[in-house]
Write a protein that holds these residues in place. Structure first.
Motif, PDB file in Angstrom:
ATOM      1  N   GLY A   9       5.796   8.206  12.122  1.00  0.00           N
ATOM      2  CA  GLY A   9       4.600   7.585  11.566  1.00  0.00           C
ATOM      3  C   GLY A   9       4.131   8.259  10.293  1.00  0.00           C
ATOM      4  N   ALA A  10       3.978   7.459   9.236  1.00  0.00           N
ATOM      5  CA  ALA A  10       3.476   8.003   7.959  1.00  0.00           C
ATOM      6  C   ALA A  10       2.089   7.465   7.667  1.00  0.00           C
ATOM      7  N   GLY A  11       1.204   7.590   8.660  1.00  0.00           N
ATOM      8  CA  GLY A  11      -0.222   7.453   8.396  1.00  0.00           C
ATOM      9  C   GLY A  11      -0.699   8.849   7.986  1.00  0.00           C
ATOM     10  N   HIS A  12      -2.020   9.012   7.890  1.00  0.00           N
ATOM     11  CA  HIS A  12      -2.489  10.330   7.438  1.00  0.00           C
ATOM     12  C   HIS A  12      -2.121  11.437   8.433  1.00  0.00           C
ATOM     13  N   GLY A  14       0.606  11.769  10.474  1.00  0.00           N
ATOM     14  CA  GLY A  14       1.994  12.186  10.293  1.00  0.00           C
ATOM     15  C   GLY A  14       2.171  12.959   8.999  1.00  0.00           C
ATOM     16  N   GLU A  32       8.987   6.037   9.194  1.00  0.00           N
ATOM     17  CA  GLU A  32       7.896   5.062   9.107  1.00  0.00           C
ATOM     18  C   GLU A  32       8.474   3.643   9.152  1.00  0.00           C
ATOM     19  N   LEU A  48     -13.184  -4.673   5.203  1.00  0.00           N
ATOM     20  CA  LEU A  48     -13.386  -3.352   5.812  1.00  0.00           C
ATOM     21  C   LEU A  48     -13.427  -2.253   4.758  1.00  0.00           C
ATOM     22  N   LEU A  50     -13.927   2.141   4.780  1.00  0.00           N
ATOM     23  CA  LEU A  50     -13.960   3.270   5.704  1.00  0.00           C
ATOM     24  C   LEU A  50     -15.393   3.478   6.171  1.00  0.00           C
ATOM     25  N   VAL A  99      11.305   3.443  14.673  1.00  0.00           N
ATOM     26  CA  VAL A  99      11.872   4.162  15.813  1.00  0.00           C
ATOM     27  C   VAL A  99      11.933   3.193  16.990  1.00  0.00           C
ATOM     28  N   ALA A 126       3.203  10.524  15.757  1.00  0.00           N
ATOM     29  CA  ALA A 126       1.982  10.264  14.966  1.00  0.00           C
ATOM     30  C   ALA A 126       1.977   8.782  14.611  1.00  0.00           C
ATOM     31  N   SER A 127       2.263   7.978  15.613  1.00  0.00           N
ATOM     32  CA  SER A 127       2.465   6.544  15.364  1.00  0.00           C
ATOM     33  C   SER A 127       1.184   5.737  15.524  1.00  0.00           C
ATOM     34  N   GLY A 128       0.056   6.431  15.669  1.00  0.00           N
ATOM     35  CA  GLY A 128      -1.227   5.740  15.656  1.00  0.00           C
ATOM     36  C   GLY A 128      -1.809   5.497  17.038  1.00  0.00           C
ATOM     37  N   CYS A 130      -4.062   2.931  17.461  1.00  0.00           N
ATOM     38  CA  CYS A 130      -4.632   1.569  17.466  1.00  0.00           C
ATOM     39  C   CYS A 130      -3.563   0.519  17.193  1.00  0.00           C
ATOM     40  N   TRP A 348       8.605   2.713  23.018  1.00  0.00           N
ATOM     41  CA  TRP A 348       9.932   3.180  22.604  1.00  0.00           C
ATOM     42  C   TRP A 348      10.221   4.602  23.104  1.00  0.00           C
ATOM     43  N   ILE A 388      -9.522  10.709   9.722  1.00  0.00           N
ATOM     44  CA  ILE A 388      -8.682  11.280   8.661  1.00  0.00           C
ATOM     45  C   ILE A 388      -9.016  12.767   8.539  1.00  0.00           C
TER      46      ILE A 388
HETATM   47  C1  LIG Z   1     -10.584  -0.682  12.261  1.00  0.00           C
HETATM   48  C2  LIG Z   1     -10.471   0.797  12.090  1.00  0.00           C
HETATM   49  C3  LIG Z   1     -11.292   1.468  11.217  1.00  0.00           C
HETATM   50  C4  LIG Z   1     -11.197   2.846  11.068  1.00  0.00           C
HETATM   51  N1  LIG Z   1     -12.013   3.480  10.181  1.00  0.00           N
HETATM   52  C5  LIG Z   1     -11.882   4.804   9.996  1.00  0.00           C
HETATM   53  C6  LIG Z   1     -12.685   5.488   9.037  1.00  0.00           C
HETATM   54  O1  LIG Z   1     -13.556   4.909   8.417  1.00  0.00           O
HETATM   55  N2  LIG Z   1     -12.492   6.813   8.844  1.00  0.00           N
HETATM   56  C7  LIG Z   1     -11.553   7.501   9.534  1.00  0.00           C
HETATM   57  O2  LIG Z   1     -11.407   8.702   9.308  1.00  0.00           O
HETATM   58  N3  LIG Z   1     -10.814   6.891  10.475  1.00  0.00           N
HETATM   59  C8  LIG Z   1     -10.960   5.561  10.705  1.00  0.00           C
HETATM   60  N4  LIG Z   1     -10.207   4.928  11.657  1.00  0.00           N
HETATM   61  C9  LIG Z   1      -9.434   5.750  12.620  1.00  0.00           C
HETATM   62  C10 LIG Z   1      -8.162   6.304  12.166  1.00  0.00           C
HETATM   63  O3  LIG Z   1      -8.197   6.902  10.899  1.00  0.00           O
HETATM   64  C11 LIG Z   1      -7.068   5.315  12.237  1.00  0.00           C
HETATM   65  O4  LIG Z   1      -6.853   4.951  13.581  1.00  0.00           O
HETATM   66  C12 LIG Z   1      -5.837   5.862  11.621  1.00  0.00           C
HETATM   67  O5  LIG Z   1      -5.083   4.791  11.206  1.00  0.00           O
HETATM   68  C13 LIG Z   1      -5.101   6.824  12.519  1.00  0.00           C
HETATM   69  O6  LIG Z   1      -4.175   7.533  11.718  1.00  0.00           O
HETATM   70  P1  LIG Z   1      -2.780   7.852  12.222  1.00  0.00           P
HETATM   71  O7  LIG Z   1      -2.033   8.440  11.090  1.00  0.00           O
HETATM   72  O8  LIG Z   1      -2.862   8.587  13.495  1.00  0.00           O
HETATM   73  O9  LIG Z   1      -2.217   6.416  12.590  1.00  0.00           O
HETATM   74  P2  LIG Z   1      -1.842   5.202  11.644  1.00  0.00           P
HETATM   75  O10 LIG Z   1      -2.587   5.180  10.378  1.00  0.00           O
HETATM   76  O11 LIG Z   1      -1.880   4.002  12.526  1.00  0.00           O
HETATM   77  O12 LIG Z   1      -0.341   5.576  11.283  1.00  0.00           O
HETATM   78  C14 LIG Z   1       0.701   5.451  12.211  1.00  0.00           C
HETATM   79  C15 LIG Z   1       1.941   5.045  11.465  1.00  0.00           C
HETATM   80  O13 LIG Z   1       3.011   5.015  12.382  1.00  0.00           O
HETATM   81  C16 LIG Z   1       3.825   3.910  12.091  1.00  0.00           C
HETATM   82  N5  LIG Z   1       4.559   3.574  13.301  1.00  0.00           N
HETATM   83  C17 LIG Z   1       4.076   3.097  14.467  1.00  0.00           C
HETATM   84  N6  LIG Z   1       5.087   2.896  15.351  1.00  0.00           N
HETATM   85  C18 LIG Z   1       6.222   3.282  14.738  1.00  0.00           C
HETATM   86  C19 LIG Z   1       7.592   3.309  15.129  1.00  0.00           C
HETATM   87  N7  LIG Z   1       7.985   2.888  16.330  1.00  0.00           N
HETATM   88  N8  LIG Z   1       8.503   3.754  14.222  1.00  0.00           N
HETATM   89  C20 LIG Z   1       8.113   4.177  12.997  1.00  0.00           C
HETATM   90  N9  LIG Z   1       6.837   4.145  12.571  1.00  0.00           N
HETATM   91  C21 LIG Z   1       5.898   3.711  13.437  1.00  0.00           C
HETATM   92  C22 LIG Z   1       2.833   2.843  11.662  1.00  0.00           C
HETATM   93  O14 LIG Z   1       3.470   1.856  10.881  1.00  0.00           O
HETATM   94  C23 LIG Z   1       1.821   3.647  10.877  1.00  0.00           C
HETATM   95  O15 LIG Z   1       2.095   3.718   9.506  1.00  0.00           O
HETATM   96  C24 LIG Z   1     -10.262   3.561  11.821  1.00  0.00           C
HETATM   97  C25 LIG Z   1      -9.427   2.876  12.706  1.00  0.00           C
HETATM   98  C26 LIG Z   1      -9.513   1.515  12.847  1.00  0.00           C
HETATM   99  C27 LIG Z   1      -8.596   0.802  13.806  1.00  0.00           C
END
Ligand SMILES: Cc1cc2nc3c(=O)[nH]c(=O)nc-3n(C[C@H](O)[C@H](O)[C@H](O)COP(=O)(O)OP(=O)(O)OC[C@H]3O[C@@H](n4cnc5c(N)ncnc54)[C@H](O)[C@@H]3O)c2cc1C
Length: 438
Positions: A9-12, A14, A32, A48, A50, A99, A126-128, A130, A348, A388
């Protein structure tokens, strides 16, 4: 292909882990399925912003020049911000690499992707948190003539049929969507369950600032009495914007009708629980407790007299007899929008680390499988873990654990065994290292 660590996962989250691994010169790759910041690109609605002010997106090893630290980033701005971060830290991201399975092997983990097969000694998930919108089972009772939508597929009111909308859920997502759909001229009924009411600003500062400086967001998972509960509290009722309090009173003023939580769907009718007034009162009480804690902290810092005085907000207004049922077709409801939360997708992961509810068991991100770590979940190591702003510290601590794991894992098996250590390379059960206390 081989590496020491694969980050999924390349969100913040990861990326923050990637940065921490690079600081320790640990060989790794970030896999990712889409582009960097994929969730923010593909799973969010158009309006939306932040909920956290821009200053509150501190990521390790990065100083992003922010024009307006007290502003609230739009989605394109958020994507650009996370992309800048990935570039600044030169994260070794492999995009469009989904993955599809992770299995335990003698040497660590076999990770199969849509592009290639990998072998790694450790894996960070770090696949999130949500990935999948929660839709209650009762949704299948919805008449076929009424559209059923989740926040992942909702973009703007223009995509909805004209007519009424039932929004289910009154946390951050539900209140924001109820507000913008009502403003688009469609009449909205909002089904309200448990929710957390907070003001956007308090005593001249953003609520997030208060929770940050007073240490509320730093509360640690291992200092929390009821962690299960803490990990499942709904998101704060907030909207990203200057000073606007988006609570149930604001929604009532703009014409949204409030009902209790959806308890059932039968014969084309939505049935609501009678707990709305209680839920609202509880939420008011909890908001006041939070404000009490902030006021106590401010007083201890000697701020009284220097900043605006404490204040309390009008209680939530609930009509005397809120509706207990709604005949959807008769009342012109054309769409039901399920703002009932999200859950991760770890389908997975073929490693036995799941609890009865299908969630990964972990102790502050350290799972029971040696070398398997988790990031980005609510209250993973502290209250801010899913924000984040929370990823940097979690990644620092977990990368320290991971580095120690790799050091010990490197030792010849016989030597480790002769020292009575458990979980050498061949072991598949128990924990390599105890969880972190630091
Ligand atoms: C509606 C909403 C609003 C939010 N607002 C805020 C905010 O204002 N401020 C704040 O700090 N946080 C906010 N969040 C919370 C949080 O920052 C998010 O949930 C954030 O996206 C989590 O970061 P992450 O890197 O863990 O996951 P994500 O950003 O979801 O990154 C996970 C990554 O993993 C990848 N991935 C998933 N499965 C696989 C796989 N099988 N193989 C390869 N890649 C995969 C995805 O494509 C994604 O890029 C919000 C969340 C939501 C849902």
């Amino acid at each position: 292909m081989r590496t020491d660590v694969l980050v999924i996962g390349a969100g913040h989250a990861g990326l923050a882990m990637s940065r921490r691994l690079a600081e320790r010169s640990i060989d790794h790759a970030v896999l990712e399925r889409g582009e960097v910041a994929n969730s923010w690109r593909t799973e969010r609605w158009d309006s939306l912003r932040l909920l956290t002010p821009s200053w509150q997106s501190r990521l390790p090893g990065f100083r992003d020049p922010v024009d307006s630290p007290n502003g609230f980033r739009t989605m394109p701005e958020t994507v650009a911000f996370i992309e800048r971060y990935a570039r600044a830290i030169a994260a070794p991201v492999r995009t469009h690499t989904r993955v599809i399975s992770v299995r335990k092997t003698e040497e660590g983990y076999a990770v199969q992707t849509t592009q290639s097969a990998w072998q790694a000694r450790a894996v960070v998930i770090a696949s999130g948190a949500c990935n999948i919108p929660n839709v209650p089972g009762l949704a299948k009772e919805l008449p076929a003539s009424i559209a059923s939508l989740t926040p992942h597929h909702y973009r703007n009111p223009g995509q909805l049929e004209q007519g009424g909308v039932l929004v289910v859920g009154a946390s951050a997502t539900g209140v924001q969507l109820a507000d913008e759909i009502q403003r688009s001229g469609r009449s909205v009924t909002l089904a309200v369950g448990e929710h957390i009411r907070v003001p956007r600003r308090y005593r001249g500062q953003d609520i997030q600032w208060w929770m940050d400086v007073a240490g509320i967001l730093d509360t640690r998972y291992d200092e929390t009495d009821d962690l299960e509960r803490a990990r499942n509290v709904p998101s704060l009722q907030l909207v990203g914007g200057p000073g606007r309090m988006l609570d149930l009173n604001a929604l009532t003023e703009s014409g949204v009708r409030l009902a209790g939580r959806v308890a059932g769907l039968r014969d084309g009718k939505a049935l609501f629980s009678g707990s709305l007034a209680n839920q609202a009162a509880l939420s008011d009480l909890k908001m006041n407790r939070l404000l009490d804690a902030i006021d106590d902290w401010a007083a201890r810092q000697g701020l009284d007299g220097l900043i605006r005085p404490p204040r309390r907000f009008a209680p939530t207004r609930i009509e005397a007899s809120p509706p207990l049922s709604l005949d959807l077709e008769k009342e012109g409801i054309r769409t039901v929008l399920w703002a009932t939360g999200f859950r991760p997708d770890h389908s997975w992961l073929d490693v036995p680390v799941f609890d009865r509810k299908g969630r990964i068991r972990h102790d502050g991100g350290v799972t029971e499988a040696p070398g398997l770590y988790l990031m980005g979940m609510p209250f993973l190591r502290r209250r801010k873990s899913a924000l984040i702003d929370g990823a940097g510290e979690d990644a620092r601590e977990l990368s320290a654990h991971l580095a120690a794991f790799l050091r010990i894992y490197k030792r010849p098996r016989t030597l480790a065994a002769s020292h009575g250590e458990m979980n050498t390379a061949t072991s598949t059960s128990g924990q390599m290292l105890p969880p972190l206390n630091a």
